[in-house]
Design a protein around this motif. Structure first.
Motif, PDB file in Angstrom:
ATOM      1  N   GLY A  64       0.849  -1.185   0.000  1.00 21.18           N
ATOM      2  CA  GLY A  64       0.000   0.000   0.000  1.00 21.18           C
ATOM      3  C   GLY A  64       0.882   1.232   0.000  1.00 21.18           C
ATOM      4  O   GLY A  64       2.016   1.190   0.488  1.00 21.18           O
ATOM      5  N   ASN A  65       0.379   2.331  -0.557  1.00 22.51           N
ATOM      6  CA  ASN A  65       1.184   3.537  -0.672  1.00 22.51           C
ATOM      7  C   ASN A  65       0.272   4.758  -0.570  1.00 22.51           C
ATOM      8  O   ASN A  65      -0.744   4.838  -1.252  1.00 22.51           O
ATOM      9  N   LEU A  66       0.669   5.719   0.268  1.00 27.24           N
ATOM     10  CA  LEU A  66      -0.094   6.953   0.448  1.00 27.24           C
ATOM     11  C   LEU A  66       0.687   8.179   0.002  1.00 27.24           C
ATOM     12  O   LEU A  66       0.288   9.300   0.296  1.00 27.24           O
ATOM     13  N   GLU A  67       1.795   8.009  -0.703  1.00 24.36           N
ATOM     14  CA  GLU A  67       2.692   9.120  -1.030  1.00 24.36           C
ATOM     15  C   GLU A  67       2.008  10.275  -1.759  1.00 24.36           C
ATOM     16  O   GLU A  67       2.155  11.413  -1.386  1.00 24.36           O
ATOM     17  N   ASP A  68       1.277  10.001  -2.814  1.00 25.91           N
ATOM     18  CA  ASP A  68       0.652  11.069  -3.606  1.00 25.91           C
ATOM     19  C   ASP A  68      -0.835  11.202  -3.310  1.00 25.91           C
ATOM     20  O   ASP A  68      -1.574  11.791  -4.091  1.00 25.91           O
ATOM     21  N   ALA A  69      -1.282  10.644  -2.201  1.00 24.57           N
ATOM     22  CA  ALA A  69      -2.709  10.604  -1.901  1.00 24.57           C
ATOM     23  C   ALA A  69      -3.185  11.877  -1.200  1.00 24.57           C
ATOM     24  O   ALA A  69      -2.411  12.569  -0.537  1.00 24.57           O
ATOM     25  N   TYR A  70      -4.467  12.167  -1.389  1.00 23.95           N
ATOM     26  CA  TYR A  70      -5.130  13.259  -0.683  1.00 23.95           C
ATOM     27  C   TYR A  70      -6.604  12.895  -0.555  1.00 23.95           C
ATOM     28  O   TYR A  70      -7.077  11.955  -1.200  1.00 23.95           O
ATOM     29  N   ALA A  71      -7.325  13.601   0.290  1.00 22.37           N
ATOM     30  CA  ALA A  71      -8.751  13.342   0.464  1.00 22.37           C
ATOM     31  C   ALA A  71      -9.538  14.529  -0.073  1.00 22.37           C
ATOM     32  O   ALA A  71      -9.076  15.671  -0.030  1.00 22.37           O
ATOM     33  N   LYS A  72     -10.738  14.231  -0.569  1.00 21.68           N
ATOM     34  CA  LYS A  72     -11.582  15.262  -1.164  1.00 21.68           C
ATOM     35  C   LYS A  72     -13.007  15.063  -0.662  1.00 21.68           C
ATOM     36  O   LYS A  72     -13.490  13.929  -0.580  1.00 21.68           O
ATOM     37  N   ILE A  73     -13.665  16.167  -0.332  1.00 20.28           N
ATOM     38  CA  ILE A  73     -15.055  16.107   0.110  1.00 20.28           C
ATOM     39  C   ILE A  73     -15.933  16.426  -1.089  1.00 20.28           C
ATOM     40  O   ILE A  73     -15.791  17.466  -1.722  1.00 20.28           O
ATOM     41  N   GLU A  74     -16.833  15.484  -1.395  1.00 20.32           N
ATOM     42  CA  GLU A  74     -17.693  15.615  -2.573  1.00 20.32           C
ATOM     43  C   GLU A  74     -19.109  15.168  -2.220  1.00 20.32           C
ATOM     44  O   GLU A  74     -19.314  14.020  -1.841  1.00 20.32           O
ATOM     45  N   GLU A  75     -20.065  16.071  -2.303  1.00 19.68           N
ATOM     46  CA  GLU A  75     -21.473  15.783  -2.041  1.00 19.68           C
ATOM     47  C   GLU A  75     -21.686  15.132  -0.674  1.00 19.68           C
ATOM     48  O   GLU A  75     -22.414  14.134  -0.551  1.00 19.68           O
ATOM     49  N   GLY A  76     -21.041  15.650   0.333  1.00 20.80           N
ATOM     50  CA  GLY A  76     -21.228  15.146   1.697  1.00 20.80           C
ATOM     51  C   GLY A  76     -20.503  13.852   2.000  1.00 20.80           C
ATOM     52  O   GLY A  76     -20.723  13.239   3.040  1.00 20.80           O
ATOM     53  N   GLU A  77     -19.631  13.397   1.109  1.00 21.58           N
ATOM     54  CA  GLU A  77     -18.847  12.188   1.327  1.00 21.58           C
ATOM     55  C   GLU A  77     -17.364  12.516   1.175  1.00 21.58           C
ATOM     56  O   GLU A  77     -17.000  13.420   0.428  1.00 21.58           O
ATOM     57  N   VAL A  78     -16.523  11.768   1.881  1.00 27.69           N
ATOM     58  CA  VAL A  78     -15.078  11.979   1.803  1.00 27.69           C
ATOM     59  C   VAL A  78     -14.475  10.840   0.988  1.00 27.69           C
ATOM     60  O   VAL A  78     -14.770   9.667   1.238  1.00 27.69           O
ATOM     61  N   TRP A  79     -13.639  11.194   0.012  1.00 27.17           N
ATOM     62  CA  TRP A  79     -13.010  10.219  -0.887  1.00 27.17           C
ATOM     63  C   TRP A  79     -11.498  10.307  -0.784  1.00 27.17           C
ATOM     64  O   TRP A  79     -10.939  11.395  -0.754  1.00 27.17           O
ATOM     65  N   LEU A  80     -10.848   9.159  -0.754  1.00 29.63           N
ATOM     66  CA  LEU A  80      -9.384   9.076  -0.772  1.00 29.63           C
ATOM     67  C   LEU A  80      -8.953   8.908  -2.223  1.00 29.63           C
ATOM     68  O   LEU A  80      -9.303   7.923  -2.876  1.00 29.63           O
ATOM     69  N   ILE A  81      -8.200   9.885  -2.725  1.00 29.46           N
ATOM     70  CA  ILE A  81      -7.792   9.909  -4.126  1.00 29.46           C
ATOM     71  C   ILE A  81      -6.278   9.685  -4.211  1.00 29.46           C
ATOM     72  O   ILE A  81      -5.526  10.251  -3.427  1.00 29.46           O
ATOM     73  N   GLY A  82      -5.852   8.871  -5.166  1.00 32.59           N
ATOM     74  CA  GLY A  82      -4.420   8.713  -5.441  1.00 32.59           C
ATOM     75  C   GLY A  82      -3.685   7.716  -4.572  1.00 32.59           C
ATOM     76  O   GLY A  82      -2.485   7.561  -4.703  1.00 32.59           O
ATOM     77  N   SER A  83      -4.385   7.025  -3.681  1.00 33.27           N
ATOM     78  CA  SER A  83      -3.705   6.002  -2.884  1.00 33.27           C
ATOM     79  C   SER A  83      -3.510   4.772  -3.758  1.00 33.27           C
ATOM     80  O   SER A  83      -4.362   4.441  -4.578  1.00 33.27           O
ATOM     81  N   ASP A  84      -2.394   4.094  -3.576  1.00 28.32           N
ATOM     82  CA  ASP A  84      -2.060   2.954  -4.425  1.00 28.32           C
ATOM     83  C   ASP A  84      -2.083   1.680  -3.596  1.00 28.32           C
ATOM     84  O   ASP A  84      -1.311   1.535  -2.652  1.00 28.32           O
ATOM     85  N   ILE A  85      -2.995   0.783  -3.939  1.00 30.59           N
ATOM     86  CA  ILE A  85      -3.015  -0.556  -3.350  1.00 30.59           C
ATOM     87  C   ILE A  85      -2.799  -1.508  -4.523  1.00 30.59           C
ATOM     88  O   ILE A  85      -3.703  -1.679  -5.355  1.00 30.59           O
ATOM     89  N   PRO A  86      -1.606  -2.111  -4.635  1.00 28.20           N
ATOM     90  CA  PRO A  86      -1.309  -2.975  -5.788  1.00 28.20           C
ATOM     91  C   PRO A  86      -2.284  -4.147  -5.889  1.00 28.20           C
ATOM     92  O   PRO A  86      -2.861  -4.569  -4.891  1.00 28.20           O
TER      93      PRO A  86
END
Length: 161
Positions: free
Chosen positions: A51-73
């Protein structure tokens, strides 16, 4: 730092990955633990320690939180139903936590950054933080403090022996 690792083991936390760049590039203020929606092959891949969180960030969209850019091979033993490594993943938070976090994160210069991913009592969790980007001079100042602390520790250990 060694003390925090011991307390993690006491709480039943098995660390999967950390975002080391987050502490270098951001000034972390508030932290919050949240669950993450995963598929079966993603969980198996994470249990293997991938798993990798190096380039990841979270975004709030329509009342939900999404983890973007995380890498799980992809899971090595997975079949054609394997997951996409970089897909957006939904984070699980209560509405009031989202509202509180969203208010702070939408301020200018602030962002939601994942700090670490871990298993806690068998459930996959992500530690999110509200962070502000550091300027170059802030990074230099932090580095100078770390070097000074290292020198102090080195001098103290030499003095004891």
């Amino acid at each position: 730092m060694a003390g925090s690792k011991k307390s993690d083991e006491d709480e039943g936390i098995k660390l999967i990955c950390r975002n080391k760049r987050a502490f270098h590039e951001y000034e972390v203020s508030d932290r919050l633990e949240c669950g993450i929606v995963l598929t079966g092959t993603e969980v198996k891949s994470l249990r293997d320690g991938q798993g990798n969180l190096e380039d990841a960030y979270a975004k709030i969209e329509e009342g939900e939180v999404w983890l973007i850019g995380s890498d799980i091979p992809e899971y090595a033993m997975g079949n054609r139903m394997n997951h996409k490594p970089k897909r957006p993943r939904k984070l699980l938070l209560h509405r009031r936590e989202i509202a509180k976090f969203a208010g702070k994160a939408t301020q200018r210069g602030y962002t939601l950054v994942p700090l670490r991913m871990y298993f806690k009592q068998g459930l996959a969790k992500v530690e999110l933080a509200i962070a502000r980007g550091k300027q170059m001079h802030d990074k230099r100042q932090t580095e100078k403090k770390a070097d000074a602390q290292r020198e102090i520790r080195r001098a103290m250990t030499e003095r004891k022996t």
